[in-house]
Design a protein around this motif. Structure first.
Motif, PDB file in Angstrom:
ATOM      1  N   TRP A 252      36.616  31.468  39.593  1.00 28.22           N
ATOM      2  CA  TRP A 252      36.774  30.516  40.702  1.00 28.22           C
ATOM      3  C   TRP A 252      37.785  31.070  41.711  1.00 28.22           C
ATOM      4  O   TRP A 252      37.571  31.021  42.919  1.00 28.22           O
ATOM      5  N   ILE A 253      38.917  31.582  41.231  1.00 25.89           N
ATOM      6  CA  ILE A 253      39.951  32.107  42.123  1.00 25.89           C
ATOM      7  C   ILE A 253      39.434  33.313  42.898  1.00 25.89           C
ATOM      8  O   ILE A 253      39.649  33.430  44.124  1.00 25.89           O
TER       9      ILE A 253
ATOM     10  N   THR B 104      43.196  37.463  45.387  1.00 27.19           N
ATOM     11  CA  THR B 104      43.279  38.595  44.472  1.00 27.19           C
ATOM     12  C   THR B 104      44.156  38.253  43.265  1.00 27.19           C
ATOM     13  O   THR B 104      45.068  37.417  43.351  1.00 27.19           O
ATOM     14  N   GLY B 105      43.860  38.918  42.149  1.00 29.57           N
ATOM     15  CA  GLY B 105      44.668  38.728  40.936  1.00 29.57           C
ATOM     16  C   GLY B 105      44.423  37.404  40.250  1.00 29.57           C
ATOM     17  O   GLY B 105      45.364  36.826  39.681  1.00 29.57           O
ATOM     18  N   GLY B 106      43.189  36.928  40.268  1.00 27.40           N
ATOM     19  CA  GLY B 106      42.896  35.663  39.595  1.00 27.40           C
ATOM     20  C   GLY B 106      43.190  35.710  38.109  1.00 27.40           C
ATOM     21  O   GLY B 106      43.600  34.706  37.508  1.00 27.40           O
ATOM     22  N   TRP B 107      43.031  36.890  37.516  1.00 24.40           N
ATOM     23  CA  TRP B 107      43.292  37.020  36.071  1.00 24.40           C
ATOM     24  C   TRP B 107      44.762  36.814  35.722  1.00 24.40           C
ATOM     25  O   TRP B 107      45.106  36.487  34.594  1.00 24.40           O
ATOM     26  N   GLU B 108      45.667  36.996  36.728  1.00 29.30           N
ATOM     27  CA  GLU B 108      47.090  36.765  36.483  1.00 29.30           C
ATOM     28  C   GLU B 108      47.426  35.275  36.466  1.00 29.30           C
ATOM     29  O   GLU B 108      48.344  34.846  35.763  1.00 29.30           O
ATOM     30  N   LEU B 109      46.697  34.493  37.272  1.00 29.17           N
ATOM     31  CA  LEU B 109      46.983  33.063  37.385  1.00 29.17           C
ATOM     32  C   LEU B 109      46.270  32.240  36.318  1.00 29.17           C
ATOM     33  O   LEU B 109      46.761  31.174  35.912  1.00 29.17           O
TER      34      LEU B 109
ATOM     35  N   ASP C  64      41.632  22.985  34.863  1.00 27.00           N
ATOM     36  CA  ASP C  64      40.349  23.674  34.916  1.00 27.00           C
ATOM     37  C   ASP C  64      39.872  23.799  36.366  1.00 27.00           C
ATOM     38  O   ASP C  64      40.613  23.524  37.325  1.00 27.00           O
ATOM     39  N   THR C  65      38.610  24.198  36.550  1.00 21.68           N
ATOM     40  CA  THR C  65      38.060  24.410  37.894  1.00 21.68           C
ATOM     41  C   THR C  65      37.945  23.098  38.662  1.00 21.68           C
ATOM     42  O   THR C  65      38.036  23.099  39.899  1.00 21.68           O
TER      43      THR C  65
END
Length: 482
Positions: free
Chosen positions: A242-243, A249-254, A264-265
């Motif tokens: 979703w991010i 950028t860097g959705g996996w960090e958040l 959730d989304t």
């Protein structure tokens, strides 16, 4: 030991308390059958060797020691003429192993009256007065030995518990330290993002909504569901996608912090609905800092609560701030002991508590009962070799309170079942047991609390049962009032 023969003097033997009641003919017999030896500094005999002689100190200084595990523990050091050691059980014949049950060492040049074991045995069977002296000496000497080595047993147990407690305290303390350091970084990042948001193109209504989302996110942390690793991974992928789809950028960090907080989304859609697309990334990172801050504060709270619980358990276990004799809830004592021994019990042993919480409190010496629990739990864990089930059960057994410790180990064989409460008897390897744990436990339960300690055992089901009276004997009550 280098021994030199010396003349035996009847007058010197008569001056010793051990022989003072003997007749002249008996003293002459001793000089005829025995001998006087001079021993230089060093070992006179070693524990476990065949007991061939009976020794009486005439002059010098000697040390008597017992082997406890891998160590030699000094029991007695004396220069008193007339003290004796060696084959003093020879008169029992083959009913007991005829070996030295201690080690004797001379610290200075010393003289001994020495009598062969078989001659000593014959004398004991014929001379009753000396038998009285011997039995008295044996009784009090054995008590002294038990006290000396029993104290060492307690110190070893205390050292083991202290090491375990230090380890248990270190984990939450280190976790709190790490969380505090990370929290400082997150708060600094939050201040920076707050400045960015304040300078951004936000309407008042949007800011108020965003702050409301922040409060909701912080509140949601305490209500977050517990997810399995697979469930958490799947939700992190959804949030990260979703991010990324919103060009951040860097959705996996958040994603991990949002998922851990139970966000959730659908919640992300609410944020996107009130924030311009250009400011969405800043808002999400600010909210992420909020969530991470709450998670870290929870971690610090959990760690400090764990430390507090351990300190409380240690205080309950040691009974340092309480009177020696008091009315206690045995369940509190059992829980504190289990918590203190958690590191030693290990993850391979499942602990089952089968408590009858309706049981009344009982008069007891709680610090000493905790020592009993420690000994019985330690034996159970050792018997299971670190894997199995430990069941601690309490119940009312007629007019007594029953505390039962059950384990799923191989059991106690019938051949040794009658000996396990004997002092110094142990089935543990050398260096791992003193053989005093059950003896001390028996004396605490039976002698001091007027209770009972028994064992029932079969392969896979061994149970040590402690029974305690519900009321204090009148003598104990009066003693406490004095």
């Amino acid at each position: 030991m280098t021994a030199q023969p010396n003349p035996c003097s009847v007058d010197e033997l008569r001056a010793l308390f051990l022989f003072e009641k003997l007749a002249p003919g008996q003293l002459a017999w001793l000089c005829r059958e025995g001998r006087v030896e001079l021993a230089g500094p060093g070992q006179v005999y070693a524990e476990g060797d065949p007991a061939s002689c009976f020794y009486v100190l005439l002059e010098g200084t000697v040390v008597l020691s017992r082997r406890v595990g891998a160590d030699d523990v000094e029991v007695t050091r004396t220069s008193e003429p007339g003290v004796y050691a060696g084959a003093f059980q020879a008169y029992l014949g083959d009913r007991v192993p005829q070996v030295y049950n201690s080690s004797l060492r001379a610290t200075v040049p010393s003289r001994f009256f020495v009598l062969a074991a078989d001659a000593f045995a014959g004398m004991m069977r014929e001379w009753f007065p000396m038998a009285v002296h011997m039995l008295e000496g044996l009784f009090f000497g054995n008590q002294t030995t038990q006290r000396a080595i029993g104290q060492r047993e307690r110190l070893l147990a205390l050292g083991s518990l202290s090491a375990g407690l230090t380890h248990e305290l270190n984990n939450p303390a280190a976790a709190a330290l790490r969380a505090t350091s990370a929290l400082r970084e997150r708060v600094a990042g939050m201040r920076h993002k707050l400045g960015t948001i304040a300078a951004g193109p936000y309407e008042r209504a949007a800011l108020e909504t965003l702050i409301g989302l922040q409060e909701g996110a912080a509140d949601q942390v305490s209500k977050a569901p517990s997810l399995s690793p697979i469930e958490a991974s799947d939700r992190e992928d959804e949030v990260a996608d979703w991010i990324d789809a919103h060009d951040i950028t860097g959705g996996w960090e958040l994603a991990p912090a949002f998922v851990q907080a139970g966000l959730d989304t659908q919640w992300l859609n609410q944020v996107a609905a009130v924030v311009d697309e250009a400011a969405l990334e800043g808002a999400l990172r600010w909210l992420n800092y909020t969530v991470e801050t709450e998670l870290l504060m929870n971690e610090i709270e959990d760690s400090t609560a764990r430390i507090s619980a351990l300190v409380g358990a240690a205080r309950q276990y040691s009974q340092l701030d309480r009177s020696p004799y008091q009315v206690v809830d045995v369940h509190e004592l059992l829980d504190s002991t289990l918590q203190m021994l958690a590191g030693k019990i290990g993850s391979g042993v499942t602990v089952v508590k089968d408590y009858d919480r309706t049981l009344p409190k009982v008069p007891a010496y709680p610090g000493e009962l905790n020592q009993v629990w420690s000994n019985l739990i330690d034996n159970a864990v050792s018997a299971m070799n670190g894997t199995g089930t430990l069941t601690v059960r309490t119940a009312l057994d007629r007019d007594q309170l029953l505390v039962e410790f059950g384990d799923t180990g191989p059991g106690v064989s019938p051949e040794i079942r009658e000996r396990i409460f004997e002092p110094f008897f142990t089935t543990k390897p050398v260096g791992e047991g003193t053989g005093l744990g059950l003896d001390i436990s028996w004396r605490i339960v039976v002698n001091k609390h007027h209770g009972d300690l028994q064992v029932e055992s079969a392969p896979g089901d061994t149970r040590f049962r402690v029974r305690l009276p519900l009321t204090a004997p009148e003598s104990d009550s009066q003693q406490e009032q004095l």
